[in-house]
Design an enzyme around this catalytic site. Structure first.
Site, PDB file in Angstrom:
ATOM      1  N   SER A   1      -1.155  -2.116   7.032  1.00  0.00           N
ATOM      2  CA  SER A   1      -1.989  -3.268   7.169  1.00  0.00           C
ATOM      3  C   SER A   1      -1.516  -3.596   8.454  1.00  0.00           C
ATOM      4  CB  SER A   1      -1.823  -4.435   6.109  1.00  0.00           C
ATOM      5  OG  SER A   1      -2.006  -3.631   4.711  1.00  0.00           O
TER       6      SER A   1
ATOM      7  N   HIS B   1      -7.464  -1.917   6.069  1.00  0.00           N
ATOM      8  CA  HIS B   1      -7.203  -0.581   6.883  1.00  0.00           C
ATOM      9  C   HIS B   1      -8.339   0.228   6.990  1.00  0.00           C
ATOM     10  CE1 HIS B   1      -3.260   0.227   4.913  1.00  0.00           C
ATOM     11  NE2 HIS B   1      -3.401  -1.240   4.533  1.00  0.00           N
TER      12      HIS B   1
ATOM     13  N   HIS C   1      -4.069   3.089  -2.008  1.00  0.00           N
ATOM     14  CA  HIS C   1      -3.050   2.876  -2.559  1.00  0.00           C
ATOM     15  C   HIS C   1      -2.734   2.674  -4.089  1.00  0.00           C
ATOM     16  CE1 HIS C   1      -3.312   1.010   0.744  1.00  0.00           C
ATOM     17  NE2 HIS C   1      -1.708  -0.348   0.803  1.00  0.00           N
TER      18      HIS C   1
ATOM     19  N   TYR D   1      -2.378   0.669  -6.074  1.00  0.00           N
ATOM     20  CA  TYR D   1      -3.460  -0.080  -6.977  1.00  0.00           C
ATOM     21  C   TYR D   1      -4.456  -0.292  -7.060  1.00  0.00           C
ATOM     22  CZ  TYR D   1      -3.834  -2.246  -2.649  1.00  0.00           C
ATOM     23  OH  TYR D   1      -3.521  -2.753  -1.394  1.00  0.00           O
ATOM     24  N   GLU D   2      -4.918   0.911  -5.853  1.00  0.00           N
ATOM     25  CA  GLU D   2      -7.225   1.124  -5.907  1.00  0.00           C
ATOM     26  C   GLU D   2      -7.269   1.334  -7.126  1.00  0.00           C
ATOM     27  OE1 GLU D   2      -8.304   0.842  -1.916  1.00  0.00           O
ATOM     28  OE2 GLU D   2      -6.560   1.956  -1.396  1.00  0.00           O
TER      29      GLU D   2
ATOM     30  N   ALA E   1       3.151  -3.026   5.644  1.00  0.00           N
ATOM     31  CA  ALA E   1       3.499  -4.698   5.989  1.00  0.00           C
ATOM     32  C   ALA E   1       4.094  -4.991   4.524  1.00  0.00           C
ATOM     33  CB  ALA E   1       2.441  -5.255   5.676  1.00  0.00           C
TER      34      ALA E   1
ATOM     35  N   MET F   1       4.170  -2.282  -1.415  1.00  0.00           N
ATOM     36  CA  MET F   1       2.904  -1.674  -2.773  1.00  0.00           C
ATOM     37  C   MET F   1       2.372  -0.238  -1.972  1.00  0.00           C
ATOM     38  SD  MET F   1       0.531  -4.492  -3.546  1.00  0.00           S
ATOM     39  CE  MET F   1       1.098  -6.539  -3.796  1.00  0.00           C
ATOM     40  N   SER F   2       3.588   0.222  -0.883  1.00  0.00           N
ATOM     41  CA  SER F   2       2.834   1.499  -0.323  1.00  0.00           C
ATOM     42  C   SER F   2       4.266   2.332  -0.318  1.00  0.00           C
ATOM     43  CB  SER F   2       1.640   1.084   0.791  1.00  0.00           C
ATOM     44  OG  SER F   2       2.648   0.868   2.103  1.00  0.00           O
TER      45      SER F   2
ATOM     46  N   ASN G   1       5.673 -12.140   4.741  1.00  0.00           N
ATOM     47  CA  ASN G   1       5.747 -13.038   4.420  1.00  0.00           C
ATOM     48  C   ASN G   1       7.212 -12.492   3.638  1.00  0.00           C
ATOM     49  OD1 ASN G   1       3.921 -11.346   3.078  1.00  0.00           O
ATOM     50  ND2 ASN G   1       5.033 -11.620   1.121  1.00  0.00           N
TER      51      ASN G   1
ATOM     52  N   HIS H   1      -3.209 -12.563   1.655  1.00  0.00           N
ATOM     53  CA  HIS H   1      -3.903 -11.013   2.481  1.00  0.00           C
ATOM     54  C   HIS H   1      -4.120 -10.977   3.900  1.00  0.00           C
ATOM     55  CE1 HIS H   1      -3.432  -6.174   3.407  1.00  0.00           C
ATOM     56  NE2 HIS H   1      -5.145  -6.820   3.402  1.00  0.00           N
TER      57      HIS H   1
END
Ligand code: HPA
Length: 277
Positions: free
Chosen positions: A29, A60, A82, A84-85, A112, A210-211, A234, A246
């Site tokens: 990201s 992305h 990802h 989550y997609e 990220a 998450m990746s 963050n 995001h």
């Protein structure tokens, strides 16, 4: 079947290029603009590559860029899938497996992440030393594909210690600060709760995202050497009283780009000088 998809994708890519890349980069990201550092680029949109899926996440884009860094042929994946997609693991790791099939031996994975370690601040770069996979997913579940690697791959040096040393030395020489940390992968897409982050801290995580872990597992299965570089975008939930979104994650990653680009580019330069690529 996974193997025939890898072959078809890699044959298509090889038909578009004249030099086989030995170095691969997955850009996370906000880090996609790193491709501006590459010369003599061939840009292949994911939709042109057999079996490659477009990512649905903002920040992305989806393209494979093959070009040169310090004269080294490099293949950069701009945009990743990802879990989550809703993508199956096999599709998430197809691009990394395809890079290996076109000749990549060393893989830089970037992302990220949220900072859990209290010494981590937005904009920091972190060399991933190890990971904790809490995503509940593993790309190697199912029949083992022996042509790719062993049934039970060793993960004791998942983030290659020699390459981590090289990355740290390059960062020092170029006055770019990079910290070390253990990455914890979660499924998402929700950011964590403060209670979850307290738990992650207790179990030894310094950063969360998450990746990355599916690709690290697939790359180690294939015997690739992996380097993981995270940009802390963050404070993780509850570390500071801030709402997570995001857009901020992308903005901070873009600000860290100068240091990030320097260490990536100069590490590739060192690999060339030392005859490793
Ligand atoms: N948590 C999970 N994934 C992330 C975060 C976070 O705080 N920041 C960027 N990706």
């Amino acid at each position: 079947m996974a193997l025939s998809k890898i072959l078809e994708a890699s044959q298509y890519i090889l038909s578009k290029i004249s030099t086989k890349p030995k170095v691969g980069i997955v850009l996370g990201s906000g880090l996609g603009i790193y491709i501006d550092q590459m010369q003599n680029k061939t840009i292949i949109p994911y939709e042109d590559i057999p079996h490659f899926r477009r990512t649905s996440v903002e920040g992305h884009s989806g393209a494979l860029i093959i070009g040169e860094i310090h004269g080294v042929s490099v293949a950069a994946l701009q945009g990743r899938l990802h879990a989550y997609e809703g993508h199956p693991m096999e599709e998430i790791v197809l691009p990394v497996r395809t890079l290996a099939a076109i000749g990549v031996e060393i893989l830089f994975l970037t992302n990220a992440s949220g900072g859990i370690n209290p010494n981590f601040h937005p904009g920091d770069l972190v060399s991933i030393t190890d990971h904790i996979n809490l995503s509940g997913r593993n790309p190697l579940v199912g029949p083992n594909i022996a042509e790719l690697g062993p049934r039970f791959p060793d993960m004791g040096n998942a983030y290659d210690s020699e390459l981590r040393k090289l990355l740290a030395a390059v960062a020092r020489n170029h006055h770019v600060e990079i910290k070390d940390g253990v990455y914890c992968s979660v499924l998402g897409p929700t950011y964590e709760t403060p209670a979850e982050i307290r738990m992650l801290r207790i179990i030894g995580a310094d950063l969360v995202g998450m990746s990355t872990v599916p690709e690290v597992i697939a790359a180690n299965h294939l015997g690739l050497k992996v380097v993981g570089v995270a940009c802390i975008t963050n404070y993780a939930a509850g570390i500071k009283q801030e709402k997570l979104n995001h857009a901020d994650v992308k903005k901070v990653a873009e600000k860290a780009m100068v240091g990030f680009a320097t260490i990536l580019t100069e590490t590739i330069g060192e690999l060339k000088k030392t005859g490793k690529v």
